[in-house]
Design a protein around this motif. Structure first.
Motif, short mmCIF file in Angstrom:
data_model
loop_
_atom_site.label_atom_id
_atom_site.label_comp_id
_atom_site.label_asym_id
_atom_site.label_seq_id
_atom_site.Cartn_x
_atom_site.Cartn_y
_atom_site.Cartn_z
N TRP A 154 0.84 -1.19 0.00
CA TRP A 154 0.00 0.00 0.00
C TRP A 154 0.88 1.25 0.00
N ALA A 155 0.47 2.28 -0.69
CA ALA A 155 1.14 3.57 -0.58
C ALA A 155 0.84 4.14 0.80
N SER A 183 -4.31 -1.99 4.90
CA SER A 183 -3.91 -0.64 4.52
C SER A 183 -3.45 0.13 5.76
N PRO A 184 -2.67 1.21 5.59
CA PRO A 184 -2.17 1.96 6.74
C PRO A 184 -3.27 2.47 7.67
N TRP A 239 -6.87 -7.86 -5.25
CA TRP A 239 -8.19 -7.55 -4.71
C TRP A 239 -8.03 -6.84 -3.37
N SER A 240 -9.08 -6.15 -2.95
CA SER A 240 -9.11 -5.59 -1.60
C SER A 240 -10.49 -5.84 -1.01
N TYR A 241 -10.50 -5.95 0.31
CA TYR A 241 -11.76 -6.12 1.02
C TYR A 241 -11.87 -4.98 2.02
N LEU A 265 -8.19 -4.58 3.40
CA LEU A 265 -7.28 -5.72 3.38
C LEU A 265 -6.99 -6.08 1.92
N ALA A 266 -5.73 -5.99 1.50
CA ALA A 266 -5.34 -6.33 0.14
C ALA A 266 -4.86 -7.76 0.07
#
Length: 694
Positions: free
Chosen positions: A114-115, A391-392, A411-413, A397-398
């Motif tokens: 994640w950025a 993610s930060p 994907w992300s949730y 959730l990736a």
């Protein structure tokens, strides 16, 4: 009748005279055919009015056979084309290459990080020769390619500073695996080497404030590894803060920017965890024990009070455990699951825990609060999950997800009302993905009454089908039903049934199963292939007369060993970067790998073990291999040196056979550049067409 112009025939009768014996080898035939190449175009139908005796007919047939060989382009000499070196491989038909191209141009994408803003993400995918880093600013948005290097990129993690887009990554040269640590700046495209440029570097880890990087380095001429720390703004500040006997790897920084979670890897069933003080070099062991424990992943809790890890301490499988640093108290979080926890992550807010379980090869996702209260999880089809990362802001959730019929995608949730979102849709080369075959799980009995787990991909056409047995490497690997465009091509285009076994020694089925092939039990796993051949013979829709074995690395050893044991039951084999002799392999593999591999294969410096390893070496039984063999190797392989392939090639040729051989001068342990893979896959398909298919 098919004959030759008489002057040509009689001029070269002295060559064909040598072929009157039935004992000549294919290689000798090719050598004898060389003088006839210039006449290859003179084969034609001529009237023959003179009576012909049996000797004349025999010589004429030999001449025609030789000219057909001469005109086929079959190469006995070593040929170099670009970075590829080959022997015995005919010209690849254009029709084969064109059809295969669609399968070759399937792509996959993998999550990297994640950025810092928590909205963009870094992914890895290939659009040209090699996998490079790309940025995505939204689900299904345009991929912005960031790196454009000839060599593939490994890893990729953002510096955890909100206003800076800097990425730590690893690169090697030509597959030599001597990775170096770099920092790439998105703003200006500048790439800086942070490491010293020598030896192998792995596991670049940012401190939580983004000011420091740590990594692991091998030490020349030694099995020791060191932990290095450097100030990102001043690479010359790098310092080896710890040197230890064995493979020490940094996992994560604590919040104090001083302590570092470190793993010492001994074997797949033995490792240790430590907290390293980077200023004093002192190690404090986590969960000290008087027996071997396997640790896989490990992470420090956001409050620095606990370490979460997966280990096999409490049973056959990898459990997820919370370990309190203050008093050593353990809490097993997955005691109710009899499968390995394959990956997990902790949310930065300290409230959420996500993990995936490898249930017989397929992944199951779990999401819980930190107190172990289960939460709703997205409904995913049967597939494989990896790279789980919150993610930060702890809101998403990736993951990377793929199935047997769809390539890897990101994907992300989201834990709010948004739910599951797809960030990439990888291409399948214009193919109809509905035609892709889903593998079927089965088990088969082996010599000691165990049941060996396996998967089979079957064509939809009527059998009996030719069979390729694809054997995974490791040896502690596991064949899982993920996406393989190669298998789909073999099944859909060539009509081959692909059987993928997890012979003893494979991971994913418990510690006891993992240890069944160690040391002098090595050939028990080869017997499992013999039992699989028995299973194939009992299937009415499989053709036991047309079976090949295929495998790479340790799977390459299994291929060669299977050929020495079951030569008469096999139509041929494809060996990729395979071990031909464990003694020469252990003597020539890189120093930093030798002790790790001795734990699995045995110590070749011990006279008794050395005799055993020599007794089972396929190289020392190569005379038993009479069926077609294709040997594939990377010249820069640091794991299984190219000498393993060259010595097997020489031994097979000395027996009068002419195996196919392919060497890539810009590759290491497997082919990672797309053009090299394209050629290799096409050559393997042609090998099957000529030696496996009716």
């Amino acid at each position: 009748m098919l004959m030759l112009e008489r002057p040509v025939y009689w001029k070269h009768s002295q060559h064909v005279e040598h072929l009157r014996s039935e004992q000549f080898s294919p290689r000798q035939a090719v050598i004898l055919a060389q003088p006839l190449r210039q006449y290859a175009g003179k084969i034609r139908v001529l009237p023959w009015s003179e009576p012909m005796n049996s000797r004349t007919l025999q010589l004429a047939a030999c001449v025609i056979a030789l000219l057909l060989i001469a005109s086929s382009g079959y190469a006995t000499e070593r040929i170099t084309r670009g970075n590829l070196v080959m022997e015995g491989i005919p010209e690849l038909p254009e029709q084969l290459r064109e059809r295969l191209q669609q399968y070759q141009n399937t792509r996959s994408a993998a999550f990297a990080d994640w950025a810092p803003d928590g909205h963009s993400m870094l992914i890895s995918t290939r659009f040209a020769e090699t996998a490079q880093l790309h940025r995505l600013d939204q689900p299904m948005g345009a991929r912005q390619q960031l790196t454009f290097f000839k060599e593939p990129i490994y890893g990729g993690s953002y510096r955890p500073v909100a206003d800076q887009r800097q990425i730590a990554l690893l690169r090697d040269l030509g597959g030599d695996e001597n990775y170096q640590v770099y920092v790439f700046d998105e703003a200006d495209g500048n790439l800086r080497m942070i490491s010293d440029g020598s030896q192998r570097k792995i596991a670049a880890v940012w401190s939580k404030d983004g000011s420091r990087l740590s990594w692991s380095t091998t030490i020349k001429g030694s099995p020791d590894w060191g932990i290095v720390v450097a100030d990102v703004q001043n690479p010359d500040s790098r310092k080896m803060v710890y040197r230890g006997q064995g493979a020490y790897v940094p996992l994560q920084w604590a919040g104090d920017k001083r302590r570092l979670l470190v793993q010492k890897y001994i074997s797949i069933v033995a490792s240790e965890l430590f907290m390293l003080d980077t200023e004093t070099g002192e190690l404090q062991q986590i969960n000290p024990a008087d027996r071997a424990i396997a640790y896989d992943e490990a992470k420090i809790s956001p409050d620095d009070q606990a370490v979460y890890y997966t280990s096999n301490e409490h049973g056959q499988f990898l459990d997820l455990v919370r370990y309190q640093l203050s008093d050593g108290q353990q809490t097993v979080l997955t005691a109710d699951i009899d499968w390995d926890v394959e990956g997990f992550d902790l949310a930065e807010n300290g409230q959420l825990l996500a993990y995936s379980v490898n249930a017989g090869g397929r992944s199951q996702l779990h999401l819980r609060r930190i107190d172990n209260e289960p939460l709703a999880t997205p409904q995913l089809p049967a597939g494989i999950i990896s790279d789980l990362t919150f993610s930060p802001d702890s809101q998403q959730l990736a993951m990377t997800f793929n199935t047997a019929t769809s390539p890897g995608d990101v994907w992300s949730y989201a834990l709010d009302q948004v739910g599951l979102q797809q960030w990439t849709r990888s291409e399948v080369g214009g193919l109809d993905s509905d035609s892709f075959v889903e593998p079927v799980f089965f088990q088969y009995p082996t010599f000691d009454q165990r049941q060996i787990p396996a998967f089979i991909y079957k064509p939809e056409t009527a059998g009996p089908h030719p069979v390729v047995i694809a054997i995974h490497g490791g040896p502690e690997g596991q064949a899982r039903p993920g996406f393989s465009s190669t298998y789909q091509h073999w099944v859909n285009e060539l009509g081959i049934a692909v059987v993928v076994p997890n012979v003893r020694g494979s991971s994913g089925y418990g510690t006891d199963y993992l240890l069944l092939d160690n040391g002098k039990k090595r050939e028990d796993s080869v017997k499992d292939i013999g039992a699989l051949l028995d299973w194939v013979a009992a299937q009415p829709d499989l053709n036991q007369q047309r079976v090949m074995v295929f495998g790479g690395s340790y799977g390459g050893y299994m291929v060669l060993a299977a050929m020495t044991h079951f030569n008469e039951r096999l139509a041929g084999a494809v060996d990729i970067v395979g071990i031909s002799n464990f003694v020469t392999f252990l003597e020539n593999t890189q120093d930093y790998r030798r002790e790790l591999r001795r734990v699995e294969y045995g110590d070749e410096s011990d006279p008794d073990m050395r005799r055993f390893l020599q007794s089972i070496a396929p190289l020392n039984h190569a005379e038993k291999i009479t069926r077609p063999l294709f040997i594939i190797q990377g010249a820069n392989d640091p794991r299984v040196p190219a000498s393993e392939a060259e010595q097997m090639l020489a031994r097979i040729k000395s027996n009068g056979a002419q195996p196919w051989f392919l060497l890539a001068q810009d590759e290491g342990h497997g082919f990672r550049k797309q053009s090299n893979r394209d050629f290799m896959n096409a050559a393997v398909a042609l090998f099957y067409q000529q030696h496996l298919l009716p």
